[in-house]
Write a protein that holds these residues in place. Structure first.
Motif, PDB file in Angstrom:
ATOM      1  N   LYS A  85      54.042  47.268  21.599  1.00 56.33           N
ATOM      2  CA  LYS A  85      54.745  46.453  20.608  1.00 56.33           C
ATOM      3  C   LYS A  85      53.735  45.840  19.646  1.00 56.33           C
ATOM      4  CE  LYS A  85      58.677  45.229  23.562  1.00 56.33           C
ATOM      5  NZ  LYS A  85      59.482  44.126  24.150  1.00 56.33           N
ATOM      6  N   ASP A  86      54.099  45.778  18.378  1.00 58.78           N
ATOM      7  CA  ASP A  86      53.141  45.245  17.413  1.00 58.78           C
ATOM      8  C   ASP A  86      53.064  43.722  17.531  1.00 58.78           C
ATOM      9  OD1 ASP A  86      55.207  44.036  15.820  1.00 58.78           O
ATOM     10  OD2 ASP A  86      55.426  45.869  14.657  1.00 58.78           O
ATOM     11  N   ARG A  87      52.067  43.162  16.877  1.00 57.15           N
ATOM     12  CA  ARG A  87      51.754  41.740  17.035  1.00 57.15           C
ATOM     13  C   ARG A  87      52.913  40.843  16.627  1.00 57.15           C
ATOM     14  NH1 ARG A  87      45.909  40.183  15.058  1.00 57.15           N
ATOM     15  NH2 ARG A  87      45.608  41.803  16.626  1.00 57.15           N
ATOM     16  N   ARG A 107      56.067  41.436  16.599  1.00 56.32           N
ATOM     17  CA  ARG A 107      57.177  41.523  17.547  1.00 56.32           C
ATOM     18  C   ARG A 107      56.863  40.770  18.832  1.00 56.32           C
ATOM     19  NH1 ARG A 107      59.717  47.174  19.824  1.00 56.32           N
ATOM     20  NH2 ARG A 107      61.514  46.291  20.924  1.00 56.32           N
ATOM     21  N   SER A 126      43.801  37.489  12.277  1.00 52.16           N
ATOM     22  CA  SER A 126      44.217  38.613  11.440  1.00 52.16           C
ATOM     23  C   SER A 126      43.153  39.705  11.340  1.00 52.16           C
ATOM     24  CB  SER A 126      44.574  38.114  10.034  1.00 52.16           C
ATOM     25  OG  SER A 126      43.455  37.485   9.434  1.00 52.16           O
ATOM     26  N   ASP A 159      41.567  43.409  15.750  1.00 51.25           N
ATOM     27  CA  ASP A 159      42.432  44.548  16.051  1.00 51.25           C
ATOM     28  C   ASP A 159      42.609  44.657  17.562  1.00 51.25           C
ATOM     29  OD1 ASP A 159      43.493  47.244  16.418  1.00 51.25           O
ATOM     30  OD2 ASP A 159      42.913  47.599  14.334  1.00 51.25           O
ATOM     31  N   SER A 160      43.799  44.964  18.007  1.00 53.53           N
ATOM     32  CA  SER A 160      44.064  45.031  19.451  1.00 53.53           C
ATOM     33  C   SER A 160      44.656  46.376  19.855  1.00 53.53           C
ATOM     34  CB  SER A 160      45.003  43.889  19.871  1.00 53.53           C
ATOM     35  OG  SER A 160      46.161  43.873  19.050  1.00 53.53           O
ATOM     36  N   GLY A 161      44.206  47.431  19.180  1.00 57.30           N
ATOM     37  CA  GLY A 161      44.640  48.771  19.541  1.00 57.30           C
ATOM     38  C   GLY A 161      43.810  49.347  20.676  1.00 57.30           C
ATOM     39  N   GLY A 220      49.412  41.813  20.882  1.00 59.83           N
ATOM     40  CA  GLY A 220      50.198  43.028  20.691  1.00 59.83           C
ATOM     41  C   GLY A 220      49.336  44.271  20.792  1.00 59.83           C
ATOM     42  N   GLY A 221      49.968  45.433  20.611  1.00 58.94           N
ATOM     43  CA  GLY A 221      49.235  46.691  20.649  1.00 58.94           C
ATOM     44  C   GLY A 221      49.001  47.171  22.067  1.00 58.94           C
ATOM     45  N   ASP A 222      47.735  47.402  22.414  1.00 56.60           N
ATOM     46  CA  ASP A 222      47.392  47.879  23.758  1.00 56.60           C
ATOM     47  C   ASP A 222      47.255  46.671  24.678  1.00 56.60           C
ATOM     48  OD1 ASP A 222      46.791  49.527  25.825  1.00 56.60           O
ATOM     49  OD2 ASP A 222      44.966  50.358  24.960  1.00 56.60           O
ATOM     50  N   THR A 223      48.381  46.043  24.920  1.00 59.98           N
ATOM     51  CA  THR A 223      48.406  44.719  25.550  1.00 59.98           C
ATOM     52  C   THR A 223      47.902  44.714  26.983  1.00 59.98           C
ATOM     53  OG1 THR A 223      50.729  45.155  26.084  1.00 59.98           O
ATOM     54  CG2 THR A 223      50.287  43.854  24.105  1.00 59.98           C
TER      55      THR A 223
END
Length: 323
Positions: free
Chosen positions: A33-35, A37, A235, A238-240, A271-274
């Motif tokens: 899920k993106d940040r 969301r 901001s 990045d959390s991918g 978010g992302g690769d949580t």
């Protein structure tokens, strides 16, 4: 609760191991899920279902491979062939899965395990191209880090590099595991988060920069090497699934928060690769703040808690006897 400076090594070791699993399990329900969301309905406690439709306290492949690594180190000191075979058994025989089923695996890890199955030596199985730099070795490296943290730097990092290479052989992934390890060693020895990061960066430069093979990767580490990570706004974090994004996000969460709970929840809510950001940040914060700083209800909620507890206690005892 003890202050971080007063913690024993055992409390830090167990904190790092349990913290990794807790962070992973907190992140599983919101993975992908993106940040925006996630932050519209932020994770505050252990949840169930969500992205993978798993019950609360379920860990992902991150923790399964971490547990396989721990088990291997407990029984074979350091044997990458054994470690690789355990990873294959996880994938094909559900070894150290939370509920007897594999529900998530990265593409680079999957290809590496297929190579091991076909007879390739474990340390040669990991992808070594620049597109094989996901976070799949960083997420499971903490048992190797903790086991060899008292060893000379060269030996410690050699073990970490070789363990990474089982699935992720590119120098960037190995170096990311190396920097994580250098920070963790500082935390294990009682440094506060800021000093641990600064000292680890100095050691990182000293070890990697003289060798052109490693130094060729330095441009990719500029955000980390700048020393300004803690001053970055959210901001810019990045959390991918890229290994350097996961490492930077996890360290940023450690450096910009004041408790285990705050660190790991911030990591998951990026978010992302949580699950992986939560796992790596949870490991760092667990070593820093210790086992008692982890909310007991989060540990109690974890799948196979009693079996994990036995494994972790035996492993921490092994480390103490080897120190």
């Amino acid at each position: 609760m003890n202050s971080p400076a007063a913690l024993t090594k055992r409390e830090r070791i167990l904190g790092g191991l349990w913290g990794s699993l807790v962070g992973d399990a907190l992140g599983v329900p919101v993975e992908f899920k993106d940040r925006a969301r996630v932050q519209a309905d932020p994770v505050k406690e252990m949840r169930g279902f969500g992205s993978h439709k798993q019950p609360a306290g379920t860990w992902s492949d991150d923790s399964s491979l971490l547990l396989c690594s721990t088990d291997s180190l407990l029984h074979h000191d350091f044997d990458t062939e054994d470690m690789g075979k355990r990873f294959v058994r996880w994938y094909h025989e559900e070894l150290w899965t939370p509920h007897g089923k594999v529900f998530d695996i990265g593409a680079t890890t999957s290809r590496a395990l297929a190579r091991i199955t076909s007879g390739v030596r474990a340390e040669l199985a990991g992808g070594d191209d620049q597109f094989s730099n996901g976070n799949g070795s960083l997420m499971r490296i903490i048992p190797v880090t903790l086991r060899f943290a008292n060893s000379p730097t060269k030996l410690m990092l050699d073990r970490v590099h070789r363990a990474s290479a089982i699935t992720h052989r590119h120098p960037r992934s190995q170096m990311a595991c190396g920097l994580f390890t250098l920070v963790t060693r500082e935390l294990l020895n009682g440094s506060d988060a800021s000093d641990a990061f600064v000292n680890a960066l100095s050691d990182f430069r000293s070890f990697y920069e003289p060798d052109p093979w490693w130094a060729a990767e330095f441009d990719y580490f500029q955000l980390l090497l700048s020393g300004d990570l803690a001053r970055c706004p959210e901001s810019e974090i990045d959390s991918g699934g890229y290994v350097l994004h996961t490492l930077a996000a996890s360290l940023w969460c450690l450096l910009t928060t004041g408790s285990f709970q705050e660190c790991v929840l911030n990591a998951v809510n990026l978010g992302g690769d949580t699950d992986t950001t939560g796992c790596v940040a949870g490991g760092l914060a667990g070593v820093h703040y210790g086992l008692t700083a982890i909310p007991e209800q989060w540990i109690q909620a974890l799948a196979r808690r009693a079996e994990v507890e036995t494994l972790f206690n035996d492993f921490s005892q092994l480390i103490e006897t080897k120190s």
